[in-house]
Motif scaffolding. Structure first.
Motif, PDB file in Angstrom:
ATOM      1  N   TYR A  46      85.048   4.213 -70.898  1.00  0.00           N
ATOM      2  CA  TYR A  46      85.695   5.159 -71.679  1.00  0.00           C
ATOM      3  C   TYR A  46      84.356   3.980 -73.454  1.00  0.00           C
ATOM      4  CZ  TYR A  46      89.116   7.988 -70.994  1.00  0.00           C
ATOM      5  OH  TYR A  46      89.234   9.341 -70.179  1.00  0.00           O
ATOM      6  N   HIS A  47      84.032   3.003 -73.044  1.00  0.00           N
ATOM      7  CA  HIS A  47      83.147   2.519 -74.247  1.00  0.00           C
ATOM      8  C   HIS A  47      81.490   2.447 -73.858  1.00  0.00           C
ATOM      9  CE1 HIS A  47      85.802   1.916 -78.283  1.00  0.00           C
ATOM     10  NE2 HIS A  47      86.865   2.102 -77.099  1.00  0.00           N
ATOM     11  N   ASP A  48      82.208   1.835 -72.824  1.00  0.00           N
ATOM     12  CA  ASP A  48      80.741   1.038 -72.122  1.00  0.00           C
ATOM     13  C   ASP A  48      79.643   2.390 -71.530  1.00  0.00           C
ATOM     14  OD1 ASP A  48      81.096  -1.293 -72.275  1.00  0.00           O
ATOM     15  OD2 ASP A  48      81.713  -1.827 -70.142  1.00  0.00           O
ATOM     16  N   VAL A  49      80.300   3.727 -71.194  1.00  0.00           N
ATOM     17  CA  VAL A  49      79.240   4.446 -70.338  1.00  0.00           C
ATOM     18  C   VAL A  49      79.787   5.845 -71.103  1.00  0.00           C
ATOM     19  CG1 VAL A  49      79.517   5.533 -68.171  1.00  0.00           C
ATOM     20  CG2 VAL A  49      80.668   3.176 -68.181  1.00  0.00           C
ATOM     21  N   LEU A  50      80.932   6.425 -72.027  1.00  0.00           N
ATOM     22  CA  LEU A  50      80.201   7.269 -73.118  1.00  0.00           C
ATOM     23  C   LEU A  50      80.521   6.636 -74.176  1.00  0.00           C
ATOM     24  CD1 LEU A  50      83.471   9.671 -70.904  1.00  0.00           C
ATOM     25  CD2 LEU A  50      80.891   9.517 -70.434  1.00  0.00           C
ATOM     26  N   ARG A  51      80.843   5.739 -74.690  1.00  0.00           N
ATOM     27  CA  ARG A  51      80.578   5.364 -76.392  1.00  0.00           C
ATOM     28  C   ARG A  51      81.630   5.975 -77.023  1.00  0.00           C
ATOM     29  NH1 ARG A  51      77.800   1.360 -74.645  1.00  0.00           N
ATOM     30  NH2 ARG A  51      75.982   2.105 -74.319  1.00  0.00           N
ATOM     31  N   GLU A  52      82.158   6.213 -76.777  1.00  0.00           N
ATOM     32  CA  GLU A  52      83.629   6.909 -77.577  1.00  0.00           C
ATOM     33  C   GLU A  52      84.908   6.152 -77.038  1.00  0.00           C
ATOM     34  OE1 GLU A  52      83.529   8.949 -80.156  1.00  0.00           O
ATOM     35  OE2 GLU A  52      81.645   9.981 -79.923  1.00  0.00           O
ATOM     36  N   HIS A  67      83.208  23.076 -73.361  1.00  0.00           N
ATOM     37  CA  HIS A  67      82.959  24.371 -74.693  1.00  0.00           C
ATOM     38  C   HIS A  67      82.433  22.669 -75.776  1.00  0.00           C
ATOM     39  CE1 HIS A  67      81.089  26.770 -77.368  1.00  0.00           C
ATOM     40  NE2 HIS A  67      81.976  25.884 -78.190  1.00  0.00           N
ATOM     41  N   GLU A  68      83.539  22.004 -75.710  1.00  0.00           N
ATOM     42  CA  GLU A  68      83.276  20.956 -77.314  1.00  0.00           C
ATOM     43  C   GLU A  68      83.030  19.811 -76.451  1.00  0.00           C
ATOM     44  OE1 GLU A  68      84.279  18.925 -81.092  1.00  0.00           O
ATOM     45  OE2 GLU A  68      85.186  21.192 -80.094  1.00  0.00           O
ATOM     46  N   ASN A  74      76.413  17.899 -76.404  1.00  0.00           N
ATOM     47  CA  ASN A  74      75.851  17.365 -76.127  1.00  0.00           C
ATOM     48  C   ASN A  74      75.906  16.644 -74.814  1.00  0.00           C
ATOM     49  OD1 ASN A  74      73.980  19.226 -77.766  1.00  0.00           O
ATOM     50  ND2 ASN A  74      73.515  17.950 -79.606  1.00  0.00           N
ATOM     51  N   TYR A  75      76.618  16.723 -74.498  1.00  0.00           N
ATOM     52  CA  TYR A  75      77.136  16.044 -72.871  1.00  0.00           C
ATOM     53  C   TYR A  75      76.783  16.136 -72.040  1.00  0.00           C
ATOM     54  CZ  TYR A  75      80.309  12.154 -75.299  1.00  0.00           C
ATOM     55  OH  TYR A  75      80.609  11.444 -75.467  1.00  0.00           O
ATOM     56  N   THR A  76      75.730  15.866 -71.337  1.00  0.00           N
ATOM     57  CA  THR A  76      75.961  16.303 -70.481  1.00  0.00           C
ATOM     58  C   THR A  76      76.628  16.306 -68.874  1.00  0.00           C
ATOM     59  OG1 THR A  76      74.945  13.886 -69.147  1.00  0.00           O
ATOM     60  CG2 THR A  76      73.325  15.539 -70.369  1.00  0.00           C
ATOM     61  N   HIS A  77      76.387  17.215 -67.224  1.00  0.00           N
ATOM     62  CA  HIS A  77      76.981  17.402 -66.671  1.00  0.00           C
ATOM     63  C   HIS A  77      77.347  16.185 -65.960  1.00  0.00           C
ATOM     64  CE1 HIS A  77      75.608  22.000 -66.002  1.00  0.00           C
ATOM     65  NE2 HIS A  77      76.949  21.712 -65.955  1.00  0.00           N
ATOM     66  N   HIS A  79      77.791  13.013 -67.366  1.00  0.00           N
ATOM     67  CA  HIS A  79      78.730  12.817 -68.357  1.00  0.00           C
ATOM     68  C   HIS A  79      79.970  13.656 -67.936  1.00  0.00           C
ATOM     69  CE1 HIS A  79      75.778  11.955 -71.105  1.00  0.00           C
ATOM     70  NE2 HIS A  79      75.793  10.651 -71.465  1.00  0.00           N
ATOM     71  N   LEU A  80      79.874  14.434 -68.165  1.00  0.00           N
ATOM     72  CA  LEU A  80      81.468  15.102 -67.550  1.00  0.00           C
ATOM     73  C   LEU A  80      82.174  14.501 -65.975  1.00  0.00           C
ATOM     74  CD1 LEU A  80      81.022  19.218 -68.451  1.00  0.00           C
ATOM     75  CD2 LEU A  80      81.966  16.764 -70.017  1.00  0.00           C
ATOM     76  N   GLU A  81      81.046  13.994 -65.147  1.00  0.00           N
ATOM     77  CA  GLU A  81      81.755  13.981 -64.186  1.00  0.00           C
ATOM     78  C   GLU A  81      81.966  12.004 -64.692  1.00  0.00           C
ATOM     79  OE1 GLU A  81      80.403  13.234 -58.976  1.00  0.00           O
ATOM     80  OE2 GLU A  81      78.667  14.132 -61.331  1.00  0.00           O
ATOM     81  N   VAL A  82      81.821  12.289 -65.317  1.00  0.00           N
ATOM     82  CA  VAL A  82      82.167  10.584 -65.460  1.00  0.00           C
ATOM     83  C   VAL A  82      83.811  10.698 -66.223  1.00  0.00           C
ATOM     84  CG1 VAL A  82      81.509   7.943 -66.964  1.00  0.00           C
ATOM     85  CG2 VAL A  82      80.388   9.195 -65.749  1.00  0.00           C
ATOM     86  N   LEU A  83      83.659  10.948 -66.793  1.00  0.00           N
ATOM     87  CA  LEU A  83      84.648  11.700 -68.049  1.00  0.00           C
ATOM     88  C   LEU A  83      85.979  12.273 -66.358  1.00  0.00           C
ATOM     89  CD1 LEU A  83      86.620  11.933 -70.605  1.00  0.00           C
ATOM     90  CD2 LEU A  83      85.095  14.120 -70.748  1.00  0.00           C
ATOM     91  N   ALA A  84      85.190  13.286 -65.701  1.00  0.00           N
ATOM     92  CA  ALA A  84      86.477  13.564 -65.215  1.00  0.00           C
ATOM     93  C   ALA A  84      87.486  12.680 -64.032  1.00  0.00           C
ATOM     94  CB  ALA A  84      85.867  14.733 -63.955  1.00  0.00           C
ATOM     95  N   GLU A  85      86.193  11.394 -63.961  1.00  0.00           N
ATOM     96  CA  GLU A  85      86.458  10.414 -63.040  1.00  0.00           C
ATOM     97  C   GLU A  85      87.957   8.906 -63.379  1.00  0.00           C
ATOM     98  OE1 GLU A  85      86.730   9.525 -60.249  1.00  0.00           O
ATOM     99  OE2 GLU A  85      85.532  11.579 -59.521  1.00  0.00           O
ATOM    100  N   LEU A  86      87.049   8.986 -65.156  1.00  0.00           N
ATOM    101  CA  LEU A  86      88.187   8.357 -66.271  1.00  0.00           C
ATOM    102  C   LEU A  86      89.998   8.956 -66.124  1.00  0.00           C
ATOM    103  CD1 LEU A  86      85.385   7.207 -68.749  1.00  0.00           C
ATOM    104  CD2 LEU A  86      86.635   5.918 -67.208  1.00  0.00           C
TER     105      LEU A  86
END
Length: 146
Positions: A46-52, A67-68, A74-77, A79-86
């Motif tokens: 989370y910290h390394d890839v998404l900076r949160e 939406h959020e 301003n996340y991109t698709h 970012h969302l793909e990475v977040l879905a995997e996390l």
């Protein structure tokens, strides 16, 4: 000659490949029973890839997630793909630890993001469809246990 958009797309593809390898490592730790190591790897990702930190994403209600992140942050698709995997990795970890309610919450968030990515994509992906089916089946199974 490559354009800026091409370089950005190449970077996103490398990032997605990297996160795939990271998730595979996390899932391997879970299978070996190294739950603490898996949790630490997820938090670090989370910290390394998404900076949160994970708490930031966990605090966003599932129904407001896309939406959020896209409109407000301003996340991109990519970012969302990475977040879905996390979220998927967190769901698998919670499931392995026996916390089915928490696991279901993460599976639902991963499903929402993946559905959004599929709807917005210009190409069909068997891998994404298989992952979506897996998530939906996991969610149904967990809801039956409630």
């Amino acid at each position: 000659m490559k354009t800026c958009a091409m370089y950005q797309r190449d970077f996103i593809m490398r990032m997605i490949e990297m996160i795939g390898q990271l998730i595979a490592g996390i899932l391997g730790r879970i299978q070996k029973g190294d739950f603490k190591g898996a949790a630490e790897a997820i938090d670090q990702a989370y910290h390394d890839v998404l900076r949160e930190d994970a708490a930031f994403f966990n605090s966003i209600p599932a129904e407001e997630l896309t939406h959020e992140l896209m409109q407000q942050h301003n996340y991109t698709h990519g970012h969302l793909e990475v977040l879905a995997e996390l979220f998927y990795a967190q769901a698998e970890l919670s499931h392995a630890e026996g916390n089915h309610a928490k696991s279901c919450k993460y599976y639902v968030k991963a499903e929402i993001l993946l559905k959004h990515l599929i709807a917005e994509s210009n190409t069909f992906s068997f891998e994404q469809q298989e992952k979506l089916t897996y998530l939906q089946n996991r969610i149904l199974d967990l809801k039956k246990k409630e």
